[in-house]
Design a protein around this motif. Structure first.
Motif, PDB file in Angstrom:
ATOM      1  N   ILE A  30       5.400   8.530  -9.651  1.00 23.26           N
ATOM      2  CA  ILE A  30       5.139   8.357  -8.225  1.00 23.26           C
ATOM      3  C   ILE A  30       3.744   8.896  -7.928  1.00 23.26           C
ATOM      4  N   LYS A  66       4.417   5.859   4.715  1.00 21.73           N
ATOM      5  CA  LYS A  66       4.236   5.762   3.253  1.00 21.73           C
ATOM      6  C   LYS A  66       4.627   7.062   2.549  1.00 21.73           C
ATOM      7  N   SER A  67       4.039   8.147   3.058  1.00 21.19           N
ATOM      8  CA  SER A  67       4.281   9.437   2.391  1.00 21.19           C
ATOM      9  C   SER A  67       5.738   9.853   2.497  1.00 21.19           C
ATOM     10  N   ILE A  96       7.657   7.906  -0.037  1.00 24.09           N
ATOM     11  CA  ILE A  96       7.377   8.447  -1.379  1.00 24.09           C
ATOM     12  C   ILE A  96       8.109   9.779  -1.575  1.00 24.09           C
ATOM     13  N   ASP A 138       0.987   9.546  -4.978  1.00 22.51           N
ATOM     14  CA  ASP A 138       0.751   9.596  -3.539  1.00 22.51           C
ATOM     15  C   ASP A 138      -0.758   9.620  -3.280  1.00 22.51           C
TER      16      ASP A 138
END
Lengths: 233, 297
Positions: free
Chosen positions: A162, A43-44, A47, A164
């Motif tokens: 965005i 995911k990170s 991103i 996170d």
């Protein structure tokens, strides 16, 4: 109209770990997208590739029509000026007031002082913190600090926000409040929002598009989603 | 206009940062002050030694005496030869009659003795100044080759040793100055690195909100400049007051009349200016490198 297009994207770190493999995603303007997945699912990395903190090892990442994978380091700041980023740990400067923290983003891009003030006040109004603009971050609660972070991210009126894991450090009620603010920004300003999260309740309640990453691979894409639970989750 | 705004903000932020990070700024300023004082001391020693050596070199002359049998023709021959010698800066001829007159003035005893003698026992002489004292020996030997030259001396041994010794001291202090400048650069650079390390999150946020590398660097460059300049103030004061006090204390001479100290003005202003430049440049270079570490360039 698509704002983000990720094409056959791979990210292999120097230690040999494959964080993202053959990722293909299209996100349209004005969408609100949750990115979910277990820790280490990529995911990170996904991103970070969008705001060019990480460069894909292979493939293309288009943001607003620009392939950020090909963007030179010295030109990355131009991309960052068009997007807002919200972090789990807020990343506020402790020695600056709320106002100064938000204004910092505009000063950094060389905006004139007289143009900065109205924009900062408007952003603080959007997150409901106008009355706390003279406070320092350590005088605020976690939720309020995250709202300052959101104000800083939207002050430049970016097309893309965005986030996170913005609710990772917050309790459920405050988390809902933060997501409510993000939803309002999405609806009222038309800002595209991509939010990585672990929070099932929020994802289930919001009924937005959900992207599920598993071991760096896109394992699910639900347009009117709820928290997708795979066998591995 | 935008560039000017970024520049002005850079200066303003640098100034704020020096004040806000007071303890680290003090550490950087103290560190640069101490090392710049050492640089100043080494510079003062080096410059003084250089001047003393030059003074001594000017004092070094060859004295050649013409034999009693020497004729005017011989004297003219030597004059022509000296004119032709590359290392000869200038020379002064003094006839034996001139010597006699001069010696008579020294004391009555000399005067009576010289009057008493029927012939003048003194010799015609040449006092020769050379361009390069390291070739003093060779030039002397060339003069000695003339038959009509009774003797040619330049204070062999002592003169050479003194010049060599000061030459060595000058070179050592020069190396010391350079080494200290490098140490100062290293120390100031490292202290500034510490101040920047403590603010890496600030740099990270600046990058994330879209600051260009130049606008991130600018405040840190000015901060390095301010720290360097502030760090050079104490050394400059120490240089000015310290050297003037020292000069007055010794009345401008170190231990003996031969070792003349360099006059304080404009020498200390020149040293002060150098200290300011060294401090400022090292401060800027140090922070430039430290910030570079946290920028993806």
């Amino acid at each position: 109209m698509k704002l983000i297009e990720v094409k056959n994207c791979y990210k292999v770190y120097n230690n040999g770990v494959t964080a993202v493999a053959d990722l293909n995603v299209i996100i349209d303007k004005g969408e609100f997208v949750f990115v979910i997945g277990a820790s280490g699912s990529g995911k990170s990395t996904f991103i970070k590739m969008l705001y060019r903190e990480e460069k894909p090892s292979n493939g293309k990442v288009f943001v607003g029509g620009v392939n950020v994978a090909k963007l030179r380091n010295s030109k990355v700041f131009k991309l960052r000026r068009k997007i807002g980023i919200v972090f789990q740990d807020f990343k506020l400067l402790p020695k600056l007031t709320v106002y100064e923290n938000v204004a910092f983003a505009l000063e950094a891009i060389g905006l004139h002082t007289k143009d900065i003030r109205p924009k900062v006040i408007k952003a603080l109004e959007n997150v409901g913190l106008k009355d706390k603009m003279r406070s320092f971050p350590n005088q605020l609660s976690g939720g309020e600090q995250q709202r300052v972070c959101i104000a800083r991210a939207i002050v430049n009126e970016p097309k893309l926000l965005i986030c996170d894991e913005p609710t990772g450090n917050l309790d459920p009620d405050i988390s809902k409040e933060i997501v409510g603010i993000l939803d309002k920004i999405n609806k009222e300003l038309g800002t595209t929002i991509i939010m990585a999260t672990h929070d099932r309740d929020i994802v289930n309640k919001m009924k937005k598009r959900v992207l599920l990453l598993e071991n760096g691979v896109l394992a699910g894409d639900d347009k009117k989603g709820s928290y997708i639970v795979h066998e591995s989750n | 206009m935008k560039a000017i705004r970024i520049l002005i903000r850079g200066i303003r932020d640098a100034f704020k940062s020096v004040v806000r990070n007071f303890s680290l700024s003090t550490a950087a300023i103290t560190c640069s002050s101490i090392t710049l004082i050492l640089v100043a001391v080494a510079m003062i020693i080096s410059y003084n030694v250089k001047n003393i050596t030059q003074d001594l070199e000017k004092e070094l002359t060859i004295v050649a005496y013409i034999k009693n049998s020497g004729t005017n023709e011989n004297i003219n021959t030597l004059k022509a030869s000296l004119d032709a010698m590359e290392n000869v800066e200038n020379y002064k001829f003094k006839s034996k009659e001139e010597w006699k007159l001069e010696m008579k003035t020294y004391s009555d005893t000399f005067s009576t003795a010289l009057e008493y003698l029927e012939t003048n026992p003194l010799l015609d002489s040449f006092t020769i100044t050379v361009k390069d004292v390291t070739s003093l020996k060779e030039t002397t030997e060339e003069i000695r080759k003339f038959e009509f030259v009774s003797s040619a001396d330049y204070g062999e041994g002592i003169a050479e040793n003194l010049v060599t010794a000061f030459d060595v001291i000058e070179k050592v202090t020069l190396v010391l100055v350079l080494a200290l400048v490098l140490v100062t650069a290293f120390l100031i650079g490292n202290t500034i690195k510490l101040t920047i390390f403590s603010r890496k999150s600030e740099i990270e946020i600046m990058r994330l909100v879209g600051s260009s590398n130049i606008s991130i660097r600018l405040p840190f460059l000015f901060e390095g400049l301010f720290l360097g300049i502030l760090g050079s103030i104490v050394p400059i004061l120490v240089t000015i007051y310290g050297y003037v006090l020292l000069y007055d204390h010794f009345n401008g001479y170190l231990f003996t009349q031969i070792l003349r100290m360099t006059e304080p003005f404009n020498f200390i202003l020149y040293v002060s200016m150098l200290l300011l430049i060294i401090g400022a440049v090292i401060g800027m270079v140090g922070s430039y490198h430290a910030v570079r570490k946290y920028l993806k360039i």
